[in-house]
Design a protein around this motif. Structure first.
Motif, PDB file in Angstrom:
ATOM      1  N   ALA A 116     -51.634 -17.847  14.973  1.00 62.94           N
ATOM      2  CA  ALA A 116     -50.620 -16.978  14.381  1.00 62.94           C
ATOM      3  C   ALA A 116     -50.445 -17.211  12.882  1.00 62.94           C
ATOM      4  CB  ALA A 116     -49.285 -17.185  15.090  1.00 62.94           C
ATOM      5  N   ALA A 117     -51.079 -18.226  12.335  1.00 59.74           N
ATOM      6  CA  ALA A 117     -50.897 -18.558  10.922  1.00 59.74           C
ATOM      7  C   ALA A 117     -51.676 -17.607  10.025  1.00 59.74           C
ATOM      8  CB  ALA A 117     -51.334 -19.991  10.658  1.00 59.74           C
ATOM      9  N   THR A 118     -51.088 -17.260   8.887  1.00 69.00           N
ATOM     10  CA  THR A 118     -51.759 -16.415   7.901  1.00 69.00           C
ATOM     11  C   THR A 118     -52.312 -17.214   6.733  1.00 69.00           C
ATOM     12  OG1 THR A 118     -49.677 -16.039   6.730  1.00 69.00           O
ATOM     13  CG2 THR A 118     -50.241 -14.484   8.480  1.00 69.00           C
ATOM     14  N   VAL A 119     -52.139 -18.528   6.789  1.00 74.30           N
ATOM     15  CA  VAL A 119     -52.558 -19.423   5.719  1.00 74.30           C
ATOM     16  C   VAL A 119     -53.979 -19.903   5.976  1.00 74.30           C
ATOM     17  CG1 VAL A 119     -52.040 -21.643   4.610  1.00 74.30           C
ATOM     18  CG2 VAL A 119     -50.178 -20.157   5.366  1.00 74.30           C
ATOM     19  N   PRO A 120     -54.831 -20.012   4.954  1.00 73.82           N
ATOM     20  CA  PRO A 120     -56.198 -20.530   5.154  1.00 73.82           C
ATOM     21  C   PRO A 120     -56.173 -21.878   5.858  1.00 73.82           C
ATOM     22  CG  PRO A 120     -55.977 -19.623   2.956  1.00 73.82           C
ATOM     23  CD  PRO A 120     -54.609 -19.598   3.547  1.00 73.82           C
ATOM     24  N   ILE A 121     -57.091 -22.070   6.762  1.00 70.55           N
ATOM     25  CA  ILE A 121     -57.067 -23.281   7.584  1.00 70.55           C
ATOM     26  C   ILE A 121     -57.361 -24.538   6.769  1.00 70.55           C
ATOM     27  CG2 ILE A 121     -59.487 -23.186   8.301  1.00 70.55           C
ATOM     28  CD1 ILE A 121     -58.412 -24.005  11.146  1.00 70.55           C
ATOM     29  N   SER A 122     -58.039 -24.393   5.639  1.00 75.67           N
ATOM     30  CA  SER A 122     -58.275 -25.559   4.783  1.00 75.67           C
ATOM     31  C   SER A 122     -56.955 -26.110   4.241  1.00 75.67           C
ATOM     32  CB  SER A 122     -59.201 -25.192   3.619  1.00 75.67           C
ATOM     33  OG  SER A 122     -58.661 -24.109   2.872  1.00 75.67           O
ATOM     34  N   ILE A 123     -56.001 -25.210   3.943  1.00 74.30           N
ATOM     35  CA  ILE A 123     -54.687 -25.646   3.483  1.00 74.30           C
ATOM     36  C   ILE A 123     -53.908 -26.268   4.635  1.00 74.30           C
ATOM     37  CG2 ILE A 123     -52.473 -24.872   2.532  1.00 74.30           C
ATOM     38  CD1 ILE A 123     -53.967 -22.748   0.979  1.00 74.30           C
ATOM     39  N   LEU A 124     -54.024 -25.688   5.821  1.00 75.11           N
ATOM     40  CA  LEU A 124     -53.370 -26.268   6.997  1.00 75.11           C
ATOM     41  C   LEU A 124     -53.902 -27.664   7.284  1.00 75.11           C
ATOM     42  CD1 LEU A 124     -53.311 -23.137   9.342  1.00 75.11           C
ATOM     43  CD2 LEU A 124     -51.406 -24.101   8.030  1.00 75.11           C
ATOM     44  N   PHE A 125     -55.203 -27.856   7.066  1.00 72.78           N
ATOM     45  CA  PHE A 125     -55.780 -29.191   7.249  1.00 72.78           C
ATOM     46  C   PHE A 125     -55.132 -30.193   6.309  1.00 72.78           C
ATOM     47  CE2 PHE A 125     -58.724 -32.267   5.383  1.00 72.78           C
ATOM     48  CZ  PHE A 125     -58.984 -33.058   6.497  1.00 72.78           C
ATOM     49  N   LEU A 126     -55.015 -29.850   5.032  1.00 74.62           N
ATOM     50  CA  LEU A 126     -54.397 -30.764   4.062  1.00 74.62           C
ATOM     51  C   LEU A 126     -52.949 -31.052   4.425  1.00 74.62           C
ATOM     52  CD1 LEU A 126     -55.796 -29.380   0.685  1.00 74.62           C
ATOM     53  CD2 LEU A 126     -56.329 -31.582   1.739  1.00 74.62           C
ATOM     54  N   PHE A 127     -52.240 -30.019   4.857  1.00 72.68           N
ATOM     55  CA  PHE A 127     -50.846 -30.191   5.238  1.00 72.68           C
ATOM     56  C   PHE A 127     -50.705 -31.149   6.416  1.00 72.68           C
ATOM     57  CE2 PHE A 127     -46.913 -28.492   7.330  1.00 72.68           C
ATOM     58  CZ  PHE A 127     -46.032 -28.801   6.307  1.00 72.68           C
ATOM     59  N   GLN A 128     -51.524 -30.958   7.427  1.00 71.00           N
ATOM     60  CA  GLN A 128     -51.446 -31.818   8.613  1.00 71.00           C
ATOM     61  C   GLN A 128     -51.987 -33.224   8.338  1.00 71.00           C
ATOM     62  OE1 GLN A 128     -49.729 -31.077  11.140  1.00 71.00           O
ATOM     63  NE2 GLN A 128     -49.405 -28.902  10.683  1.00 71.00           N
ATOM     64  N   LEU A 129     -52.973 -33.346   7.471  1.00 67.12           N
ATOM     65  CA  LEU A 129     -53.440 -34.664   7.049  1.00 67.12           C
ATOM     66  C   LEU A 129     -52.298 -35.451   6.411  1.00 67.12           C
ATOM     67  CD1 LEU A 129     -55.357 -36.917   6.017  1.00 67.12           C
ATOM     68  CD2 LEU A 129     -55.875 -35.405   4.069  1.00 67.12           C
ATOM     69  N   ALA A 130     -51.510 -34.791   5.573  1.00 66.67           N
ATOM     70  CA  ALA A 130     -50.396 -35.463   4.905  1.00 66.67           C
ATOM     71  C   ALA A 130     -49.409 -36.011   5.921  1.00 66.67           C
ATOM     72  CB  ALA A 130     -49.702 -34.487   3.952  1.00 66.67           C
ATOM     73  N   PHE A 131     -49.192 -35.282   7.016  1.00 66.91           N
ATOM     74  CA  PHE A 131     -48.288 -35.739   8.065  1.00 66.91           C
ATOM     75  C   PHE A 131     -48.829 -36.991   8.745  1.00 66.91           C
ATOM     76  CE2 PHE A 131     -45.053 -32.377   9.304  1.00 66.91           C
ATOM     77  CZ  PHE A 131     -45.078 -31.755   8.064  1.00 66.91           C
ATOM     78  N   CYS A 132     -50.091 -36.975   9.089  1.00 69.16           N
ATOM     79  CA  CYS A 132     -50.712 -38.136   9.719  1.00 69.16           C
ATOM     80  C   CYS A 132     -50.627 -39.352   8.806  1.00 69.16           C
ATOM     81  CB  CYS A 132     -52.172 -37.819  10.066  1.00 69.16           C
ATOM     82  SG  CYS A 132     -53.043 -39.175  10.889  1.00 69.16           S
ATOM     83  N   ALA A 133     -50.848 -39.146   7.518  1.00 70.63           N
ATOM     84  CA  ALA A 133     -50.795 -40.253   6.560  1.00 70.63           C
ATOM     85  C   ALA A 133     -49.385 -40.824   6.437  1.00 70.63           C
ATOM     86  CB  ALA A 133     -51.297 -39.778   5.196  1.00 70.63           C
ATOM     87  N   VAL A 134     -48.364 -39.981   6.552  1.00 69.61           N
ATOM     88  CA  VAL A 134     -46.984 -40.464   6.539  1.00 69.61           C
ATOM     89  C   VAL A 134     -46.723 -41.341   7.756  1.00 69.61           C
ATOM     90  CG1 VAL A 134     -44.575 -39.744   6.830  1.00 69.61           C
ATOM     91  CG2 VAL A 134     -46.008 -38.633   5.111  1.00 69.61           C
ATOM     92  N   SER A 135     -47.167 -40.905   8.919  1.00 70.03           N
ATOM     93  CA  SER A 135     -46.979 -41.701  10.134  1.00 70.03           C
ATOM     94  C   SER A 135     -47.648 -43.065  10.009  1.00 70.03           C
ATOM     95  CB  SER A 135     -47.544 -40.942  11.337  1.00 70.03           C
ATOM     96  OG  SER A 135     -47.200 -41.570  12.547  1.00 70.03           O
ATOM     97  N   LEU A 136     -48.847 -43.079   9.443  1.00 69.77           N
ATOM     98  CA  LEU A 136     -49.557 -44.339   9.235  1.00 69.77           C
ATOM     99  C   LEU A 136     -48.816 -45.228   8.237  1.00 69.77           C
ATOM    100  CD1 LEU A 136     -52.060 -46.095   9.743  1.00 69.77           C
ATOM    101  CD2 LEU A 136     -53.231 -44.795   7.943  1.00 69.77           C
ATOM    102  N   ALA A 137     -48.283 -44.633   7.178  1.00 69.75           N
ATOM    103  CA  ALA A 137     -47.535 -45.408   6.181  1.00 69.75           C
ATOM    104  C   ALA A 137     -46.302 -46.060   6.802  1.00 69.75           C
ATOM    105  CB  ALA A 137     -47.124 -44.508   5.016  1.00 69.75           C
TER     106      ALA A 137
END
Length: 444
Positions: A98-119
Motif C-alpha cells: 500500500a506504500a507509495t514511497v520508493p522501497i529503497s527509502i523504506l529500506f533506509l527507514f526500517q534500517l534506522a529502526f533496527c539500528a536504534v533497537s541495537l543501540a
C-alpha cells in the motif's frame, strides 16, 4: 510533461519519509552523547566510537538478510524472501504493497529502526564488554533476533493478523533492545566497585551531564521522525497529529520524573528527568496514532514515574544497568504497548486500520488481550534467544574484559588511546613558552 497530482503526492510522501529516516539515523548521535555522558571518562571514547561501528555492521547485515527476514514474504513467523536487497524490487515485499514511497527509502527507514533497537541493547554491555562482542552480536541481533518479532508485528506475521497495535515500535524496537540489555547485565555481572559485600550499591556517576542532556534532546528531536515518519506519508496530514501526541507525552514524562525525584529524594534529579523523557518517548511510540491528547499526557507521565521507581528497584536487587536501558526502554515499552489496549479510540484505530478500540473506549478486553499476548511472545522469544547466544559467547570467547582492562578503561585497553588524552596525560610545554608565560605574569 507536467507531473500529475498523484506523482506530486508520491514525491512529497517520499521526501517526508526520507527526512524521517535521516532524523532516526541522527538518533545515533543522541545515543552516543547520552551513553558517553552517562559513563566514566575512561570509557567515553569507546562508548561513542562503538556507536559508529555497530551502525555500520547493522547496515550491512540488515541489507543482506535482516530486511528480507523482517518484511519479506514468507509465513506467519518469518520472512523468507528479499535477501541481499537490490534497492528496487518490490515483488518480495507484500507488507509494503500500500506504500507509495520508493522501497529503497523504506529500506533506509526500517534500517534506522533496527539500528536504534541495537543501540538500546548496548546499554547493558556498557563499560565492561569486549569489543569483539560488538562485532559478533551486532550481526546476530540483526539477523536472528530483531527480524522475527518485527515480522510478527509489521511484516504480516501472526501478531499483525491478530491486530496488535504497535505503531512505531514500543515492542518491536524498544522492548527487544531492552530485553537484550537485561540479559547482558545478568551475564556480564556488575561493574567493579558497583556493589559492596553487604549488597549495598555505590553510585557510579556519568562523567558529563551536559552530554547526557544534549543526547536526550537529540533523541527527542529524532523521535519526530521515528513516530510521525511511521505514517509513511505526509499528504494526509496525520503525521502532524502523531507529532503532537508524541511531544505531549514526552513533556509530561519530563515533568513527572523530575517532580517524583524531588518528592522522594529531596532534590530535583536531572538524570531522573532525562530518563523520564526517554521513557515517555518509548511509551508513546506504540500508541501515538491511536490515543487522544489527554491520554498521551497520562501515558507519558506514568512512564516517567514508572521508570524512576523501577530503576531504583533494579539497582537494589543487584542488576547493574549503567544506562538504565531496561527501566527506560523495557518497562516503558511494556506500559506503552498495553496503553493502546486501554486508550485506543475507535476512530483512530479505524483510521490507522489496525486493531480496535481500547478498554476505556468500549472495546472490552479484546485489544488489551492482544497487546498482552504480543508482549508475552516478544519477551519470551528475545530473552531465550539472546540468553542462548550470549551464553555461548561467554563460554567460548568470553563477554567481559579482564579486571585490569576494566580498571584502566576501555578507551586505552581496547583502542590504545583515551577519549580525553589532554586530561589524562601530562601536558608537555616547551621551556621557551614557559619562560614567556612567567614573564607575562610578572608584567601583569
Amino acid at each position: 510533461m507536467e507531473p500529475t497530482l498523484a506523482q506530486l503526492s508520491s514525491a512529497i510522501d517520499a521526501t517526508w519519509v526520507m527526512v524521517s529516516a535521516i532524523l532516526v539515523i541522527l538518533m545515533q548521535v543522541g545515543f552516543a552523547l547520552l551513553e558517553a555522558g552517562s559513563t566514566r571518562m575512561k570509557n567515553a571514547g569507546h562508548v561513542a566510537g562503538k556507536t559508529v561501528l555497530t551502525f555500520g555492521i547493522c547496515s550491512i547485515a540488515f541489507w543482506a538478510l535482516g530486511f528480507g527476514l523482517t518484511f519479506g514474504d514468507g509465513n506467519s513467523f518469518l520472512g523468507l524472501s528479499g535477501f541481499f536487497f537490490d534497492g528496487n524490487s518490490t515483488d518480495s515485499f507484500s507488507a509494503f504493497s500500500a506504500a507509495t514511497v520508493p522501497i529503497s527509502i523504506l529500506f533506509l527507514f526500517q534500517l534506522a529502526f533496527c539500528a536504534v533497537s541495537l543501540a538500546i541493547a548496548w546499554g547493558g554491555f556498557a563499560e565492561r564488554a569486549k569489543l569483539s562482542i560488538y562485532f559478533i552480536f551486532s550481526v546476530l541481533f540483526t539477523v536472528l533476533i530483531y527480524p522475527v518479532v518485527g515480522h510478527w508485528v509489521w511484516g504480516g506475521g501472526w501478531l499483525a493478523q491478530l491486530g496488535m497495535q504497535d505503531f512505531a515500535g514500543s515492542t518491536v524496537v524498544h522492548l527487544q533492545g531492552a530485553i537484550v540489555a537485561l540479559v547482558a547485565t545478568i551475564l556480564l555481572k556488575p561493574r567493579l566497585g558497583k556493589y559492596n559485600r553487604d549488597g549495598s550499591s555505590n553510585l557510579i556517576p556519568g562523567h558529563n551531564q551536559v552530554y547526557s542532556v544534549l543526547g536526550v534532546l537529540f533523541l527527542w528531536i529524532g523521535w519526530f521522525g521515528f513516530n510521525a515518519g511511521s505514517t509513511l506519508g505526509s499528504t494526509s496530514g496525520f503525521f502532524g497529529y502523531i507529532a503532537m501526541t508524541t511531544n505531549l507525552a514526552t513533556a509530561a514524562g519530563a515533568v513527572a520524573a523530575l517532580a517524583i525525584s524531588w518528592i522522594v529524594m529531596g532534590k530535583a534529579d536531572i538524570p531522573s528527568m532525562l530518563n523520564g523523557v526517554l521513557a515517555a518517548l518509548v511509551a508513546i511510540t506504540a500508541s501515538c496514532a491511536f490515543v487522544d491528547p489527554w491520554a498521551a499526557v497520562l501515558i507519558g507521565a506514568v512512564s516517567g514515574i514508572l521508570t524512576f521507581y523501577t530503576s531504583i528497584w533494579f539497582d537494589r536487587i543487584g542488576i547493574d544497568d549503567p544506562i538504565f536501558a531496561f527501566s527506560v526502554h523495557g518497562v516503558a515499552g511494556i506500559w506503552g504497548t498495553l496503553s493502546t489496549g486501554l486508550f485506543a479510540t475507535p476512530e483512530l484505530a479505524e483510521k490507522v486500520g489496525v486493531g480496535g478500540a481500547g478498554l476505556f473506549y468500549g472495546g472490552g478486553f479484546h485489544q488489551l488481550g492482544v497487546q498482552a499476548l504480543g508482549l508475552a511472545g516478544a519477551i519470551a522469544y528475545v530473552f531465550v534467544i539472546s540468553y542462548i547466544i550470549l551464553s555461548v559467547l561467554k563460554a567460548t570467547i568470553g563477554l567481559r574484559v579482564t579486571e585490569e582492562e576494566e580498571v584502566v578503561g576501555l578507551d586505552l585497553s581496547e583502542h590504545g588511546g583515551y577519549g580525553y588524552p589532554e586530561l589524562l596525560q601530562p601536558e608537555r610545554v616547551h621551556p621557551t613558552a614557559t619562560a614567556k608565560t612567567s614573564a607575562s605574569h610578572t608584567l601583569t
